[in-house]
Design a protein around this motif. Structure first.
Motif, PDB file in Angstrom:
ATOM      1  N   MET A   1      82.813  24.598 -23.433  1.00 10.27           N
ATOM      2  CA  MET A   1      82.549  25.951 -23.917  1.00 10.27           C
ATOM      3  C   MET A   1      81.537  26.652 -23.036  1.00 10.27           C
ATOM      4  SD  MET A   1      80.028  27.792 -25.620  1.00 10.27           S
ATOM      5  CE  MET A   1      79.064  26.550 -26.430  1.00 10.27           C
TER       6      MET A   1
ATOM      7  N   SER B   1      88.546  32.228 -25.330  1.00  8.13           N
ATOM      8  CA  SER B   1      87.102  32.395 -25.388  1.00  8.13           C
ATOM      9  C   SER B   1      86.741  33.718 -24.730  1.00  8.13           C
ATOM     10  CB  SER B   1      86.383  31.237 -24.685  1.00  8.13           C
ATOM     11  OG  SER B   1      86.715  31.199 -23.304  1.00  8.13           O
TER      12      SER B   1
ATOM     13  N   SER C   1      83.525  30.696 -28.083  1.00  3.29           N
ATOM     14  CA  SER C   1      84.700  29.872 -27.801  1.00  3.29           C
ATOM     15  C   SER C   1      85.081  29.084 -29.048  1.00  3.29           C
ATOM     16  CB  SER C   1      84.405  28.911 -26.642  1.00  3.29           C
ATOM     17  OG  SER C   1      83.473  27.941 -27.054  1.00  3.29           O
TER      18      SER C   1
END
Length: 321
Positions: free
Chosen positions: A1, A39, A305
């Motif tokens: 992420m 994301s 995300s």
């Protein structure tokens, strides 16, 4: 992420002493695979740079002497991480943009047809939008070792005028490719990342100037004190490795160089059951500049995300009698 938040970059030309590649673009956890799905990353970037009055920079067919600049920009864009493996790794695609305010100043030296030179001081600022940058990454994980290759390009649709000091577009296309490595041990919380790449610039048809090929190395090192808090250092080194074409003879190949180093802090937090947020603040003090303005810059990143899936619960053992 966290890796998605380091994927944005501003575009400028070596013509003005600054590159397409924005040093510091990649940082900690750059090569670690992410969570499949969409994301979004938004980065606020502030920079203040200058070059001494004795330094000369080609720009738009003229020579600027003693340039300075200040930028307050937002980089933003989505990333999609594929769940289906590609070549045994994890593929992702991004589409990134930039908008904000850029200010430039210089002492302009203009030479007329009779050899007469006129010098004047000039300052301009621009609030507008920049070019669009598509990017593709492919990442592999092997325990604490993570590997990445990437490729990106520049679509020159941003606000650009060769007669302006301040631009958010670069006026020409470019491609950049490279690879990276991240060591991350979740047990100790220690992490180190490094990414190297090369930028090839196409000719700027507005000025008949072509920037040389650029080499860049971005790195980050950090320690996670728990699953949320991260502290560490970041740095970069940028070196132009081939000459510009179109630079005045007095400036030669006009190869540029810059290095920077500074601190970083990051924080990961949940956003409901399905999303994770990430905040990161990092800053660089620059040094070792050659044919390039020098100063400092800071990055404030906010990324959203999909939350990582929790480990599957172990099934109870059954026994036949």
């Amino acid at each position: 992420m966290a890796a998605a938040c380091f994927a944005a970059q501003q575009a400028h030309a070596d013509e003005g002493g600054v590159s397409l590649w924005l040093p510091g673009n990649f940082g900690s956890l750059a090569a670690t695979p992410g969570t499949p799905g969409w994301s979004w990353a938004t980065v606020y970037y502030h920079a203040s740079v200058s070059a001494g009055a004795g330094q000369q920079f080609p720009r738009g067919g003229r020579v600027d002497v003693g340039i300075a600049g200040q930028a307050d920009l937002a980089f933003f864009g989505p990333t999609y991480v594929f769940a289906t493996p590609v070549l045994g790794g994890q593929a992702a695609v991004s589409l990134l943009g930039v908008a904000g305010r850029n200010e430039g100043s210089a002492a302009l030296s203009l030479t007329g047809p009779l050899g007469n030179t006129i010098a004047l001081n000039r300052t301009q600022d621009l609030v507008s939008y920049g070019d669009v940058i598509p990017q593709v990454t492919l990442k592999w994980n092997q325990g604490v070792n993570n590997y990445m290759v990437y490729g990106m390009g520049n679509i020159p649709i941003g606000d650009y005028d060769s007669n302006r000091l301040a631009n958010l577009g670069i006026g020409h296309g470019a491609i950049d490719f490279g690879g990276g490595y991240t060591y991350f041990n979740p047990v100790t919380g220690n992490e180190f990342s490094g990414v190297v790449g090369l930028t090839y610039n196409f000719k700027n048809t507005h000025t008949n100037y072509q920037n040389g090929t650029d080499f860049h190395f971005d790195w980050g090192a950090s320690h996670f004190f728990n699953k949320q808090l991260q502290l560490g250092l970041v740095g970069y080194y940028f070196q132009q490795i081939t000459d510009d074409f179109g630079a005045p003879a007095a400036l030669g190949g006009f190869r540029s160089r810059i290095a920077g180093v500074g601190p970083q802090i990051g924080y990961i937090f949940p956003m409901g059951d399905k999303l994770s947020g990430y905040l990161n603040l990092k800053g660089y003090k620059e040094f070792a500049a050659q044919n390039r303005p020098e100063g400092w810059n800071t990055w404030l990143t906010f990324a959203i995300s999909p939350a990582a899936e929790p480990p599957a619960a172990a099934k109870p053992l059954s026994r036949k009698y």
